[in-house]
Design a protein around this motif. Sequence first.
Motif, PDB file in Angstrom:
ATOM      1  N   VAL A 707      90.321  14.891  29.231  1.00 12.58           N
ATOM      2  CA  VAL A 707      90.705  16.452  29.602  1.00 12.58           C
ATOM      3  C   VAL A 707      90.671  16.965  31.075  1.00 12.58           C
ATOM      4  O   VAL A 707      89.823  16.301  32.078  1.00 12.58           O
ATOM      5  N   GLN A 708      91.786  17.376  31.749  1.00  8.61           N
ATOM      6  CA  GLN A 708      92.102  17.901  33.105  1.00  8.61           C
ATOM      7  C   GLN A 708      91.218  19.297  32.758  1.00  8.61           C
ATOM      8  O   GLN A 708      91.563  20.060  32.884  1.00  8.61           O
ATOM      9  N   LEU A 709      90.423  18.638  34.024  1.00  8.98           N
ATOM     10  CA  LEU A 709      90.472  20.430  35.699  1.00  8.98           C
ATOM     11  C   LEU A 709      90.692  21.052  35.909  1.00  8.98           C
ATOM     12  O   LEU A 709      91.541  20.026  36.845  1.00  8.98           O
ATOM     13  N   ASP A 710      91.047  21.957  35.655  1.00  6.75           N
ATOM     14  CA  ASP A 710      91.652  23.084  36.869  1.00  6.75           C
ATOM     15  C   ASP A 710      90.966  23.272  37.874  1.00  6.75           C
ATOM     16  O   ASP A 710      90.096  23.170  37.987  1.00  6.75           O
ATOM     17  N   ASN A 711      92.223  23.411  38.528  1.00  6.13           N
ATOM     18  CA  ASN A 711      91.938  23.654  39.897  1.00  6.13           C
ATOM     19  C   ASN A 711      91.260  22.832  40.754  1.00  6.13           C
ATOM     20  O   ASN A 711      90.274  23.562  41.562  1.00  6.13           O
ATOM     21  N   ILE A 712      90.405  21.461  40.980  1.00  2.00           N
ATOM     22  CA  ILE A 712      89.617  20.653  41.538  1.00  2.00           C
ATOM     23  C   ILE A 712      90.619  20.413  43.122  1.00  2.00           C
ATOM     24  O   ILE A 712      91.640  19.106  42.766  1.00  2.00           O
ATOM     25  N   TYR A 713      91.097  21.222  43.937  1.00  2.48           N
ATOM     26  CA  TYR A 713      91.603  21.082  45.317  1.00  2.48           C
ATOM     27  C   TYR A 713      91.024  20.150  46.114  1.00  2.48           C
ATOM     28  O   TYR A 713      89.508  20.609  45.841  1.00  2.48           O
ATOM     29  N   TYR A 714      91.309  19.546  46.978  1.00  2.00           N
ATOM     30  CA  TYR A 714      90.716  19.119  48.728  1.00  2.00           C
ATOM     31  C   TYR A 714      91.293  18.711  49.514  1.00  2.00           C
ATOM     32  O   TYR A 714      92.386  19.237  49.281  1.00  2.00           O
ATOM     33  N   THR A 720      85.240  15.873  49.981  1.00  2.00           N
ATOM     34  CA  THR A 720      83.993  16.287  50.308  1.00  2.00           C
ATOM     35  C   THR A 720      84.380  18.000  48.852  1.00  2.00           C
ATOM     36  O   THR A 720      85.287  18.946  48.963  1.00  2.00           O
ATOM     37  N   ILE A 721      83.509  18.546  48.147  1.00  2.00           N
ATOM     38  CA  ILE A 721      83.707  19.439  46.727  1.00  2.00           C
ATOM     39  C   ILE A 721      83.554  20.980  47.878  1.00  2.00           C
ATOM     40  O   ILE A 721      82.713  21.340  48.585  1.00  2.00           O
ATOM     41  N   ARG A 722      84.919  21.392  47.800  1.00  2.00           N
ATOM     42  CA  ARG A 722      85.041  22.839  48.618  1.00  2.00           C
ATOM     43  C   ARG A 722      84.513  23.554  47.111  1.00  2.00           C
ATOM     44  O   ARG A 722      84.031  23.473  45.508  1.00  2.00           O
ATOM     45  N   SER A 723      84.580  24.273  48.105  1.00  2.00           N
ATOM     46  CA  SER A 723      83.627  26.287  47.094  1.00  2.00           C
ATOM     47  C   SER A 723      84.575  26.762  45.798  1.00  2.00           C
ATOM     48  O   SER A 723      83.719  26.641  44.723  1.00  2.00           O
ATOM     49  N   ASP A 724      85.407  26.708  45.611  1.00  2.00           N
ATOM     50  CA  ASP A 724      86.763  26.524  44.525  1.00  2.00           C
ATOM     51  C   ASP A 724      86.827  25.122  43.882  1.00  2.00           C
ATOM     52  O   ASP A 724      86.610  26.044  42.247  1.00  2.00           O
ATOM     53  N   ALA A 725      86.230  24.502  44.097  1.00  2.00           N
ATOM     54  CA  ALA A 725      86.924  23.610  43.247  1.00  2.00           C
ATOM     55  C   ALA A 725      85.133  23.476  42.267  1.00  2.00           C
ATOM     56  O   ALA A 725      85.081  23.177  41.083  1.00  2.00           O
ATOM     57  N   SER A 726      84.146  23.628  43.113  1.00  2.00           N
ATOM     58  CA  SER A 726      82.624  23.996  42.424  1.00  2.00           C
ATOM     59  C   SER A 726      82.813  24.461  41.283  1.00  2.00           C
ATOM     60  O   SER A 726      82.058  24.420  40.760  1.00  2.00           O
ATOM     61  N   TYR A 761      91.446   4.222  47.541  1.00  2.00           N
ATOM     62  CA  TYR A 761      90.423   4.504  48.035  1.00  2.00           C
ATOM     63  C   TYR A 761      90.147   5.916  47.676  1.00  2.00           C
ATOM     64  O   TYR A 761      88.623   5.941  47.484  1.00  2.00           O
ATOM     65  N   LEU A 762      90.875   6.832  48.461  1.00  2.00           N
ATOM     66  CA  LEU A 762      90.874   8.544  48.979  1.00  2.00           C
ATOM     67  C   LEU A 762      90.132   8.812  46.898  1.00  2.00           C
ATOM     68  O   LEU A 762      89.440   9.090  46.850  1.00  2.00           O
ATOM     69  N   SER A 763      90.634   8.544  45.740  1.00  2.00           N
ATOM     70  CA  SER A 763      90.523   8.932  44.862  1.00  2.00           C
ATOM     71  C   SER A 763      89.146   8.125  44.526  1.00  2.00           C
ATOM     72  O   SER A 763      88.683   9.200  43.496  1.00  2.00           O
ATOM     73  N   ALA A 764      89.110   7.103  44.600  1.00  2.00           N
ATOM     74  CA  ALA A 764      87.579   6.999  43.908  1.00  2.00           C
ATOM     75  C   ALA A 764      86.532   7.064  45.048  1.00  2.00           C
ATOM     76  O   ALA A 764      85.424   8.168  44.200  1.00  2.00           O
ATOM     77  N   GLN A 765      86.442   7.896  46.353  1.00  2.00           N
ATOM     78  CA  GLN A 765      85.790   8.646  47.042  1.00  2.00           C
ATOM     79  C   GLN A 765      85.841  10.210  46.650  1.00  2.00           C
ATOM     80  O   GLN A 765      84.459  10.673  46.279  1.00  2.00           O
ATOM     81  N   ARG A 766      86.789  10.376  45.261  1.00  2.00           N
ATOM     82  CA  ARG A 766      87.053  12.309  45.164  1.00  2.00           C
ATOM     83  C   ARG A 766      86.031  11.597  44.264  1.00  2.00           C
ATOM     84  O   ARG A 766      85.333  12.721  43.407  1.00  2.00           O
ATOM     85  N   ALA A 767      86.300  10.721  43.007  1.00  2.00           N
ATOM     86  CA  ALA A 767      85.265  10.776  41.794  1.00  2.00           C
ATOM     87  C   ALA A 767      84.047  10.704  42.178  1.00  2.00           C
ATOM     88  O   ALA A 767      82.930  11.407  41.204  1.00  2.00           O
ATOM     89  N   ASN A 768      83.954   9.848  43.012  1.00  2.00           N
ATOM     90  CA  ASN A 768      82.034   9.764  43.597  1.00  2.00           C
ATOM     91  C   ASN A 768      81.678  11.647  43.434  1.00  2.00           C
ATOM     92  O   ASN A 768      80.441  11.618  43.824  1.00  2.00           O
ATOM     93  N   SER A 769      82.319  11.838  44.640  1.00  2.00           N
ATOM     94  CA  SER A 769      81.806  13.247  44.939  1.00  2.00           C
ATOM     95  C   SER A 769      81.629  14.428  43.514  1.00  2.00           C
ATOM     96  O   SER A 769      81.225  15.116  43.731  1.00  2.00           O
TER      97      SER A 769
END
Length: 823
Positions: A707-714, A720-726, A761-769
Motif C-alpha cells: 500500500v503506497q503512502l500519499d504525500n511522503i516527501y523529503y 528527516t520526517i517533515r511535518s507534512d509527511a508526519s 543508502y538514501l532510501s534506507a535512511q528514509r525507511a529507517n526514519s
Amino acid sequence: MGTCILKRWHKFWFTCGLFFYAVTVGYAQSDTLLQQANRQYTLKAYGRAIEIYTQLLADLPDKLTAEQRTTAQANLAHSYQLAGDLKKAERAYQELTTATELTGNHIESYLHYAQTLAANGKYSESQKQYDRYNKLKEKAVQAESSPFLDPATGVIGKKTPTRYRLEVLALNTSNAEFSPMYYRDGLVFVSGKKASAAIETAGKGGGGSYLDLFYVQDRQQLKATQLIKADGTVSKPVSIKTRKAQRSGGNSRSRASANDSRTIGGYDGGINISEGLRFSKTIQPFSRSLNSRYHEGPVTFFNDGYQVVFTRNNYDGRRVRQSTEGVTNLKLYTAVQQNGTWINIQELPFNSDDYSVGHPALSKDDRLLFFASDMPGGVGGTDLYVARNENGKWSKPVNLGKEINTKGNDLFPFIDERGNLYFASDGRKGLGGLDIYYAPLVNGAPVGPVEHLDAPINSDQDDFGMITDGNRKGGYFSTNRQKGNDDIFRFVRESSLYGCRNLTLRFYDEVTKQPIDSVLIDIKARGEGRKDRTVVTKKDGLVQLCLESNNDFIFRASKDSYVTSTVGFSTNSLTDDSPSRLEIALNQPPKIIDTVQYIPLPANDGWDIVDSQKAKVRGTVMSEKDRKPIEGVTVNLKNDCDGAIRQIVTGADGRYEFELTEGCDYTLSASKERYGTNTNRIKKLTPRATTKVLSADLNMLRVGDIVQLDNIYYDLDKWTIRSDASRELDKLVATMQKYPLLTVELRSHTDSRGDAVYNRYLSAQRANSVVSYLASKGISRKRMVAAGYGESVLLNNCTNEVNCTEAEHQRNRRTEFKVLSIK
C-alpha cells in the motif's frame, strides 16, 4: 621577581631534536588503506568504503592493531547496513560480535546488529542483541556517572575533577606568547623574544628585544596544532591540505604575500623576528601608538571597546624613568580610540616610580579595576588590588586581603561577566610554579573560598593569564609546560563545573502505575560541544543523573510498545545542591476500533429498496489495496445488549446486510484467513434519528499487500520526517493500532537519477526514519522492518537512459508498506 613583573620568568631552554621514521612497507600500506577507508566512511561513500575495508581485512589483517581491526570490522558492517545490503551486514556484525566483547564506542555495534537482524525478520535474535546493548550501555553509564551522594551527609559532592580539553594554538612560537584578552571578536595577546636577559633588564635594551601587543581579529579562526584530551592523550587536529599547499607550507587558496613574512610591518621600525610568529592577515601588531621601544604587557578593555588600560615600562614616550634604586618598574596607562588610532595615553593616578603596577582587569560594568602591584604594605611579593571608578576618577586602591593574597606572588587577575576573579599565584599549594585559582566576589570583595583549578588547566609548570566566560565553558590561558616557552592554550570544559546536580527520574505505566524497566533516555544538553548521552532505567524504573549546573536539558524517553515522551529540565534556576526527582508516565498506544457513522444512502446504489422504518447496516467488504470486493469474508454482528451474534459470509460482490435493534450498541467485524480482522463499533440508534440505514463499507488488508503512502516527501538529500509527511504517517500509526498483530515492511524508493549506491543508502535512511517515527508513537519495532530499495523498483520506464518528466520521476519517489503478517 626582578625588574619586570609581567611574569615570574625562568630561564628558557630550547632543544632541537632529530626525528626519523622506520616504517615498513606493510604497515605504511595498512595505515594508508585504513585512512582511505575511514575517510570514505566519514564522507558517507559507503560503496567505496566497503571495497577498501574488505581489501584491508583480507590482505593486511596482521598489520592492524586489535583496535584498528575492530574499528575496520565495525565500520564495514555499518557501511553494509547503511547501503541497504542487510544480509552482508548481518554476516559482518556476526563476525564482529563473536570475536570479542565490544567496549567503548564500539558498543553501538550491538544496537546496529539488533536493527539489522530485525530488518531481516529475525526478531528473537534481534532482541538478544538489543538486550546485550542495553546491559553494556547501562554499565558504561553507571561507571561514568555514579556515585552521586555522600552516604554520611546526604550532600552531593564533587566526586571527580572537572574535565577540560586543551588546544595548543598555531599562533605559538619559540618566543613568548601569553596573557590573552578578549577584544571585540578577537584576541589581544603579548609576544616577544624568548631571551630572558632582555626581559629581566627592561629599559636597558632596545627595539625588538621587548614584549609587544598583537591582535587576532577573529579568534574563532584560530587553528590548533595539538589537542590534549581530558585523559591527557595528545593528538593532532584533522586537517586536509592539497599537495600544493603542503609543499608551499601555505594556504592553497591565496598567493604568497608580505603578510606571510616573518617580518612584522605596519609601524616605524618593523620588528624582525627570525624565529617568531608567522604573521599573516589574521595576526597583526595591535597598535602602532601603543607598542613602544619597551615592554607592553597585559591589557584590559572598557565594555564599549573604545578605551584600554595597558601595562608598560615606566616610559612617557620620551624617556624611561627609574626608581631611587635605579629600577625601571611597570605602570598602568589608559588610552582612547579615535578614528581607529589609540590616542591620549595617560598614567593612572596610583602609579609610582618606586614600585610596579600592572596586569589590569576591569569588571563588566567598568566600575572596578583590579591589578597586581608590589607597592609597600602588601601581604607578599606582589598582591592584587582593586580601585573604584567614582564619578570618572579612580579611588585609592584597596588590597584584596589575605583571603586572596599570599606571602608569594599573586598576579594576572581576570574578572568574568559575573564579577568573579581568576588569578595566578605561586604562594599556595598548587601543582607547579604559578597556578590558576578562582575566587567568588561580590562588588569586588571575596565571599567564598579560593578554588584551585583542576588539571589539565594547571600543570607542574607555570600556568597563568586565564580568560573565560561566567560558566567557564571555554576560554584561553598561558602556560610554559611545553619546552619552557610561554604559549597560549584554548580550553573547552567537558564536564560539570560544580558538584553533581542530582536528578532522579522514575518512569511508570500510566494505566497500571507500575515501574517500567529498560526505558532508553536520550539526554541532550544545550551548548556547543555538549555530547548527547543515553541512559537506561533499571527494574524499579529509576535512573540517577549527574547534571551540569547552569544548563538546560531535554530528556527523550522511549521503550518498545510505548509512546515516546519528551521532558525538559533546567538547572539554571537551582540555587543549591538538593536532589530533585521527576515522575514521568509512559502510555501504551490505544487499540483503535473505528466507529461507523450513519450517513444517508446514495440513490441508485445498486441495493434493494428498503423499508425506511427498519434500522439496518449494510456495505461492501473490499481490499485495502485495490478496493475490489472480497468473497468468502465472515462478517459478524454482535449485539452488545444481549451478546447475540449474527453472521454472514460474503459472495462474489462482497456485500453484507443486517437489521439493527434501536437502543443497542453493536460490534461489527469482518475476518478471513490471511486477512486482518476489521473491527468497528456501531453506536445505538436513537428514536429521533432521521436516517435508519447505515452504510458501512469495510476495507481489509491481506498478507503481501503493498500500500503506497500519499504525500511522503523529503527535502533534497535528507531523510528527516517533515511535518507534512508526519500527518500522512499518523494514518499509518492508526492502522497499526487498529491491527495490533500487523507486521509490515516499510519500503522507500527513489527515482533513477543520481548514483545507484547512494540512492539505496538514501532510501534506507528514509525507511529507517519512518520506522523511528512510528516507534515514537508506540508502535513496537518488532512489528516493522525498514527496507531501502533505491531505484531498483521503478513504477515506469524512467531509467537513466530515458528522458522523463518531473511528474514521471515523482511516481518513483515513494514510500509504501507491505503486509508481512496479519490476523
